[in-house]
Scaffold this motif. Structure first.
Motif, mmCIF file in Angstrom:
data_model
loop_
_atom_site.group_PDB
_atom_site.id
_atom_site.type_symbol
_atom_site.label_atom_id
_atom_site.label_comp_id
_atom_site.label_asym_id
_atom_site.label_seq_id
_atom_site.Cartn_x
_atom_site.Cartn_y
_atom_site.Cartn_z
ATOM 1 N N UNK A 35 0.831 -1.205 0.000
ATOM 2 C CA UNK A 35 0.000 0.000 0.000
ATOM 3 C C UNK A 35 0.865 1.253 0.000
ATOM 4 N N UNK A 36 0.350 2.313 -0.578
ATOM 5 C CA UNK A 36 1.090 3.569 -0.652
ATOM 6 C C UNK A 36 1.355 4.095 0.755
ATOM 7 N N UNK A 37 2.596 4.441 1.042
ATOM 8 C CA UNK A 37 2.965 4.890 2.381
ATOM 9 C C UNK A 37 2.397 6.279 2.660
ATOM 10 N N UNK A 38 2.124 6.557 3.947
ATOM 11 C CA UNK A 38 1.699 7.890 4.360
ATOM 12 C C UNK A 38 2.889 8.838 4.315
ATOM 13 N N UNK A 39 2.648 10.130 4.207
ATOM 14 C CA UNK A 39 3.754 11.079 4.331
ATOM 15 C C UNK A 39 4.277 11.075 5.761
ATOM 16 N N UNK A 40 5.479 11.579 5.986
ATOM 17 C CA UNK A 40 6.003 11.636 7.356
ATOM 18 C C UNK A 40 5.106 12.502 8.241
ATOM 19 N N UNK A 41 5.101 12.257 9.550
ATOM 20 C CA UNK A 41 4.328 13.117 10.455
ATOM 21 C C UNK A 41 4.729 14.578 10.282
ATOM 22 N N UNK A 42 3.754 15.447 10.407
ATOM 23 C CA UNK A 42 3.938 16.862 10.093
ATOM 24 C C UNK A 42 4.180 17.675 11.363
ATOM 25 N N UNK A 43 5.338 18.326 11.495
ATOM 26 C CA UNK A 43 5.534 19.226 12.640
ATOM 27 C C UNK A 43 4.510 20.355 12.603
ATOM 28 N N UNK A 44 4.206 20.904 13.771
ATOM 29 C CA UNK A 44 3.239 21.988 13.857
ATOM 30 C C UNK A 44 2.677 22.081 15.256
ATOM 31 N N UNK A 45 1.702 22.963 15.418
ATOM 32 C CA UNK A 45 1.028 23.127 16.706
ATOM 33 C C UNK A 45 -0.327 22.439 16.632
ATOM 34 N N UNK A 46 -0.669 21.684 17.691
ATOM 35 C CA UNK A 46 -1.882 20.880 17.688
ATOM 36 C C UNK A 46 -2.699 21.121 18.957
ATOM 37 N N UNK A 47 -4.008 21.063 18.788
ATOM 38 C CA UNK A 47 -4.953 21.043 19.905
ATOM 39 C C UNK A 47 -5.392 19.602 20.100
ATOM 40 N N UNK A 48 -5.254 19.102 21.322
ATOM 41 C CA UNK A 48 -5.567 17.710 21.631
ATOM 42 C C UNK A 48 -6.628 17.679 22.723
ATOM 43 N N UNK A 49 -7.698 16.967 22.487
ATOM 44 C CA UNK A 49 -8.695 16.704 23.522
ATOM 45 C C UNK A 49 -8.655 15.214 23.826
ATOM 46 N N UNK A 50 -8.746 14.878 25.109
ATOM 47 C CA UNK A 50 -8.635 13.474 25.511
ATOM 48 C C UNK A 50 -9.569 13.209 26.678
ATOM 49 N N UNK A 51 -10.114 12.012 26.713
ATOM 50 C CA UNK A 51 -10.954 11.611 27.841
ATOM 51 C C UNK A 51 -10.955 10.100 27.954
ATOM 52 N N UNK A 52 -11.249 9.640 29.160
ATOM 53 C CA UNK A 52 -11.262 8.208 29.422
ATOM 54 C C UNK A 52 -11.220 7.954 30.911
ATOM 55 N N UNK A 53 -10.521 6.881 31.291
ATOM 56 C CA UNK A 53 -10.474 6.514 32.704
ATOM 57 C C UNK A 53 -9.069 6.079 33.090
ATOM 58 N N UNK A 54 -8.742 6.364 34.334
ATOM 59 C CA UNK A 54 -7.559 5.855 35.005
ATOM 60 C C UNK A 54 -8.024 4.987 36.168
ATOM 61 N N UNK A 55 -7.139 4.218 36.783
ATOM 62 C CA UNK A 55 -7.587 3.389 37.909
ATOM 63 C C UNK A 55 -8.287 4.181 39.006
ATOM 64 N N UNK A 56 -7.895 5.453 39.197
ATOM 65 C CA UNK A 56 -8.511 6.244 40.267
ATOM 66 C C UNK A 56 -9.782 6.962 39.848
ATOM 67 N N UNK A 57 -10.182 6.871 38.568
ATOM 68 C CA UNK A 57 -11.424 7.510 38.169
ATOM 69 C C UNK A 57 -11.337 8.133 36.793
ATOM 70 N N UNK A 58 -12.355 8.936 36.411
ATOM 71 C CA UNK A 58 -12.390 9.530 35.075
ATOM 72 C C UNK A 58 -11.322 10.601 34.913
#
Length: 301
Positions: A35-58
């Motif tokens: 399969x055609x390879x993806x381009x290399x990861x692109x440097x830049x500034x990113x906004x990341x949102x994350x959610x889930x659980x850890x052993x101690x809670x959400x």
């Protein structure tokens, strides 16, 4: 006599030669193309949102993170871990794992008890209830690794926190390097949110949707909330502050006098924002998108 023996041998070997021919043909076929390879990861500034659980809670997170071409990372983490909120700066490294996948290793201060609340910005009331403090003085010492998939344009799109014991998914968005202000978000915003609410003995699932109108940092809107299937609708108004870095704070109050406090990261192109509630009882993320301009009746600053 000799001719007869040759004819008999031909009869015996003929089927073997016929059967061998397809084998030689199959061995000569080229392997299927990769399969055609993806381009290399692109440097830049990113906004990341994350959610889930850890052993101690959400857990719920907002991050604004910059990747350099040299493979280094600098960022700011705003995190609700159970009933504790913190904001810390961090550094780290990133690398390509295989085509279309990458990893990032962040080095963070260890989580600890919330510190005293810092003075809020002038645009936000000084008595913001429930907003835990920031902690930026602890020495680095905790690794937070994530593994990501890369889109066809080289941008990270989605990630998973692979810290042992965590179940946390991430959504990534390119954040162009532009200065922000409160007016960056002027317009009508709509969007969903979800998380958890503390009932006094356990964490209950929380879902919400909002419509907001922004002008110069002043906000009015309507919220529809469901806590374990019990719905409510309320109007609210509030005030926000947005720094040049696109990080900001938000305070809302509904008609019943209930106050919601949070932090946000504005999309630098003005197309929306992500917000994280900071009061201890509601670790929740809200993802808003701009759907229209400021209406004539919108509130002023």
């Amino acid at each position: 006599m000799r001719a007869g023996r040759l004819a008999a041998a031909a009869l015996l070997l003929g089927p073997l030669l016929v059967c061998a021919a397809p084998l030689r043909s199959q061995e000569a076929d080229p392997p299927p193309s990769a399969p055609r390879a993806c381009p290399p990861p692109r440097p830049g500034r990113y906004l990341i949102t994350a959610r889930g659980r850890l052993p101690e809670g959400p857990v719920a997170r907002l991050m604004q993170e910059t990747w350099t071409a040299e493979g280094t990372v600098e960022g700011v983490l705003m995190e609700r871990r159970g009933r504790t909120y913190r904001r810390v700066g961090y550094s780290g490294t990133w690398k390509e794992l295989i085509p279309c996948a990458a990893s990032v290793q962040r080095r963070l201060p260890p989580p600890g008890p919330p510190a005293a609340s810092p003075p809020p910005s002038p645009a936000v009331a000084a008595d913001a209830e429930g907003e835990a403090g920031e902690s930026t003085t602890e020495p680095p010492g905790v690794s937070q690794p994530s593994e990501l998939v890369i889109g066809p344009d080289g941008r990270p799109r989605f990630g998973i926190d692979v810290t042992p014991g965590s179940v946390i998914s991430e959504r990534w968005r390119l954040q162009p390097r532009r200065a922000c202000s409160a007016s960056t978000l002027d317009g009508v915003m709509v969007g969903p949110g979800n998380g958890f609410a503390w009932t006094g003995s356990r964490w209950a699932p929380l879902a919400l949707i909002q419509r907001q109108t922004w002008q110069g940092g002043a906000v009015v809107g309507v919220a529809v909330t469901s806590l374990e299937g019990k719905g409510s609708v309320s109007a609210f108004r509030g005030q926000a502050s947005v720094e040049e870095s696109c990080l900001g704070t938000l305070r809302q109050q509904d008609a019943a006098g209930r106050t919601i406090t949070g932090v946000l990261v504005a999309h630098s192109d003005g197309s929306g924002f992500a917000a994280l509630r900071t009061q201890p009882d509601q670790p929740a993320l809200l993802l808003m998108e701009r759907v229209g301009p400021v209406p004539p009746s919108a509130p002023g600053p």
